[in-house]
Motif scaffolding. Sequence first.
Motif, PDB file in Angstrom:
ATOM      1  N   ILE A 227      57.466  42.351  23.132  1.00  0.00           N
ATOM      2  CA  ILE A 227      57.563  42.621  24.568  1.00  0.00           C
ATOM      3  C   ILE A 227      58.839  41.954  25.070  1.00  0.00           C
ATOM      4  O   ILE A 227      58.976  40.728  25.025  1.00  0.00           O
ATOM      5  CB  ILE A 227      56.344  42.067  25.334  1.00  0.00           C
ATOM      6  N   CYS A 228      59.783  42.761  25.548  1.00  0.00           N
ATOM      7  CA  CYS A 228      61.062  42.186  25.956  1.00  0.00           C
ATOM      8  C   CYS A 228      61.865  43.195  26.765  1.00  0.00           C
ATOM      9  O   CYS A 228      61.508  44.372  26.858  1.00  0.00           O
ATOM     10  CB  CYS A 228      61.864  41.765  24.723  1.00  0.00           C
ATOM     11  N   PHE A 229      62.955  42.707  27.362  1.00  0.00           N
ATOM     12  CA  PHE A 229      63.933  43.603  27.986  1.00  0.00           C
ATOM     13  C   PHE A 229      65.041  43.891  26.974  1.00  0.00           C
ATOM     14  O   PHE A 229      65.208  45.004  26.504  1.00  0.00           O
ATOM     15  CB  PHE A 229      64.505  42.985  29.263  1.00  0.00           C
ATOM     16  N   ALA A 230      65.770  42.862  26.583  1.00  0.00           N
ATOM     17  CA  ALA A 230      66.755  42.989  25.500  1.00  0.00           C
ATOM     18  C   ALA A 230      66.118  42.460  24.222  1.00  0.00           C
ATOM     19  O   ALA A 230      65.402  41.457  24.237  1.00  0.00           O
ATOM     20  CB  ALA A 230      68.012  42.198  25.828  1.00  0.00           C
ATOM     21  N   GLN A 248      59.485  36.388  21.826  1.00  0.00           N
ATOM     22  CA  GLN A 248      59.237  37.685  22.470  1.00  0.00           C
ATOM     23  C   GLN A 248      58.023  38.427  21.902  1.00  0.00           C
ATOM     24  O   GLN A 248      57.816  39.595  22.222  1.00  0.00           O
ATOM     25  CB  GLN A 248      60.478  38.592  22.401  1.00  0.00           C
ATOM     26  N   ARG A 249      57.231  37.766  21.086  1.00  0.00           N
ATOM     27  CA  ARG A 249      55.970  38.327  20.634  1.00  0.00           C
ATOM     28  C   ARG A 249      54.859  37.937  21.611  1.00  0.00           C
ATOM     29  O   ARG A 249      54.998  36.986  22.398  1.00  0.00           O
ATOM     30  CB  ARG A 249      55.637  37.841  19.219  1.00  0.00           C
ATOM     31  N   ALA A 250      53.750  38.677  21.550  1.00  0.00           N
ATOM     32  CA  ALA A 250      52.682  38.512  22.543  1.00  0.00           C
ATOM     33  C   ALA A 250      52.176  37.073  22.623  1.00  0.00           C
ATOM     34  O   ALA A 250      51.999  36.525  23.720  1.00  0.00           O
ATOM     35  CB  ALA A 250      51.539  39.465  22.210  1.00  0.00           C
ATOM     36  N   GLU A 251      51.943  36.454  21.465  1.00  0.00           N
ATOM     37  CA  GLU A 251      51.384  35.099  21.461  1.00  0.00           C
ATOM     38  C   GLU A 251      52.360  34.091  22.075  1.00  0.00           C
ATOM     39  O   GLU A 251      51.946  33.163  22.782  1.00  0.00           O
ATOM     40  CB  GLU A 251      51.037  34.698  20.021  1.00  0.00           C
ATOM     41  N   TYR A 252      53.658  34.281  21.827  1.00  0.00           N
ATOM     42  CA  TYR A 252      54.683  33.411  22.415  1.00  0.00           C
ATOM     43  C   TYR A 252      54.696  33.560  23.939  1.00  0.00           C
ATOM     44  O   TYR A 252      54.769  32.572  24.676  1.00  0.00           O
ATOM     45  CB  TYR A 252      56.039  33.760  21.823  1.00  0.00           C
ATOM     46  N   LEU A 253      54.615  34.800  24.408  1.00  0.00           N
ATOM     47  CA  LEU A 253      54.627  35.047  25.854  1.00  0.00           C
ATOM     48  C   LEU A 253      53.364  34.530  26.518  1.00  0.00           C
ATOM     49  O   LEU A 253      53.392  34.076  27.669  1.00  0.00           O
ATOM     50  CB  LEU A 253      54.784  36.549  26.118  1.00  0.00           C
ATOM     51  N   LEU A 254      52.235  34.600  25.805  1.00  0.00           N
ATOM     52  CA  LEU A 254      50.985  34.049  26.353  1.00  0.00           C
ATOM     53  C   LEU A 254      51.112  32.538  26.535  1.00  0.00           C
ATOM     54  O   LEU A 254      50.715  31.995  27.577  1.00  0.00           O
ATOM     55  CB  LEU A 254      49.825  34.385  25.415  1.00  0.00           C
ATOM     56  N   ASP A 255      51.673  31.866  25.545  1.00  0.00           N
ATOM     57  CA  ASP A 255      51.847  30.409  25.634  1.00  0.00           C
ATOM     58  C   ASP A 255      52.801  30.008  26.751  1.00  0.00           C
ATOM     59  O   ASP A 255      52.711  28.893  27.277  1.00  0.00           O
ATOM     60  CB  ASP A 255      52.374  29.858  24.301  1.00  0.00           C
ATOM     61  N   HIS A 256      53.722  30.911  27.123  1.00  0.00           N
ATOM     62  CA  HIS A 256      54.709  30.586  28.157  1.00  0.00           C
ATOM     63  C   HIS A 256      54.404  31.246  29.503  1.00  0.00           C
ATOM     64  O   HIS A 256      55.271  31.330  30.372  1.00  0.00           O
ATOM     65  CB  HIS A 256      56.111  30.996  27.676  1.00  0.00           C
ATOM     66  N   GLY A 257      53.168  31.696  29.690  1.00  0.00           N
ATOM     67  CA  GLY A 257      52.710  32.138  31.010  1.00  0.00           C
ATOM     68  C   GLY A 257      53.074  33.547  31.421  1.00  0.00           C
ATOM     69  O   GLY A 257      52.874  33.922  32.574  1.00  0.00           O
ATOM     70  N   MET A 258      53.584  34.366  30.497  1.00  0.00           N
ATOM     71  CA  MET A 258      53.961  35.736  30.855  1.00  0.00           C
ATOM     72  C   MET A 258      52.789  36.719  30.742  1.00  0.00           C
ATOM     73  O   MET A 258      52.840  37.810  31.301  1.00  0.00           O
ATOM     74  CB  MET A 258      55.104  36.215  29.956  1.00  0.00           C
ATOM     75  N   LEU A 259      51.761  36.337  29.996  1.00  0.00           N
ATOM     76  CA  LEU A 259      50.596  37.195  29.796  1.00  0.00           C
ATOM     77  C   LEU A 259      49.327  36.433  30.165  1.00  0.00           C
ATOM     78  O   LEU A 259      49.303  35.199  30.163  1.00  0.00           O
ATOM     79  CB  LEU A 259      50.502  37.659  28.341  1.00  0.00           C
ATOM     80  N   ASP A 260      48.275  37.203  30.458  1.00  0.00           N
ATOM     81  CA  ASP A 260      46.975  36.602  30.749  1.00  0.00           C
ATOM     82  C   ASP A 260      46.080  36.543  29.516  1.00  0.00           C
ATOM     83  O   ASP A 260      45.280  35.620  29.369  1.00  0.00           O
ATOM     84  CB  ASP A 260      46.263  37.399  31.856  1.00  0.00           C
ATOM     85  N   ARG A 261      46.195  37.558  28.652  1.00  0.00           N
ATOM     86  CA  ARG A 261      45.338  37.630  27.476  1.00  0.00           C
ATOM     87  C   ARG A 261      46.061  38.317  26.330  1.00  0.00           C
ATOM     88  O   ARG A 261      46.920  39.171  26.556  1.00  0.00           O
ATOM     89  CB  ARG A 261      44.064  38.440  27.780  1.00  0.00           C
ATOM     90  N   VAL A 262      45.703  37.954  25.114  1.00  0.00           N
ATOM     91  CA  VAL A 262      46.068  38.711  23.914  1.00  0.00           C
ATOM     92  C   VAL A 262      44.750  39.118  23.272  1.00  0.00           C
ATOM     93  O   VAL A 262      43.978  38.252  22.845  1.00  0.00           O
ATOM     94  CB  VAL A 262      46.936  37.890  22.938  1.00  0.00           C
TER      95      VAL A 262
END
Length: 308
Positions: A227-230, A248-262
């Motif tokens: 999940i990314c722009f570039a 930029q993988r789902a689990e990384y984004l979840l840990d950094h507050g970009m996602l609510d759930r994986v």
Amino acid sequence: MNWISNYVRPKINSLFSRREVPENLWTKCPECGTMLFHRELADNLNVCSNCDHHMAISPRERFARLFDGGVFVEVKVPEPLADPLHFRDQKRYPERMKAAQKASGEKEAMLVAEGEIGRTPIVAVAQDFSFMAGSMGMYVGNAIIAAAETAVKRKAPMVLFAAAGGARMQEGILSLMQMPRTTVAVQMLKEAGLPYIVVLTHPTTGGVTASYAMLGDVQISEPNALICFAGPRVIEQTIREKLPEGFQRAEYLLDHGMLDRVTHRKQLRDELIALVRLLTGKPPAVKGDLPAPKADTASAATPEAGKS
């Protein structure tokens, strides 16, 4: 008649000759290389049984497993101009469209449908990555607007499954204009007080990520989705540094507050049912095919049970 040459020899040849096996019976997992039988893979929702890698799944297959009983009704999407810029690279744009339609079996890169999940009406939208990398063109913009209008008309939540390589270059600026158009469509849902849930699948990139894919009230992702722009290679070449593992993988984004759930694909339907009922003020869904009993019916049945 020579029965040896006319009967015995063909019979022996048929026994020892190589039988042709259809090429589509087995699929190789791109992550671990395991050969997966097509029926087992379909029953497992296109998830590798060995390494749990989530492969692409078509919108129709996804909707067949998402809606109650696999029953849904397609929402009509207005047709845009076929080739507004008369674009041509190695092929003409209409030729590329015909090839994509033949390969995917779909008219365009997005499917819109309405139906029920857990006896709760919803409008669902899904992108097809096999159709020109799920690229966002005018049809995709029209599809999201049609879905939002239908959701407002039905007073139903909207669930969107994103999977795209970004904007469609064959439509140029007209493709980029779908970013503000779809943002306005999402705003229609918010003004109507209707939930908008986004499920990000692998991969979701470019202008799609920069618009409707990241505007959900709840952001869910399938495991290990990019999940990314570039893309990471572009960023590495720009900053000339090695990116963190899983960037930029789902689990990384979840840990950094970009996602609510994986959420695993097998648990996704139950989670969506719980979310749409929670966000629309309904009680939790009752397991099984029967609807939830009414409160007065349940209380009236209790004394009878005591007498027996």
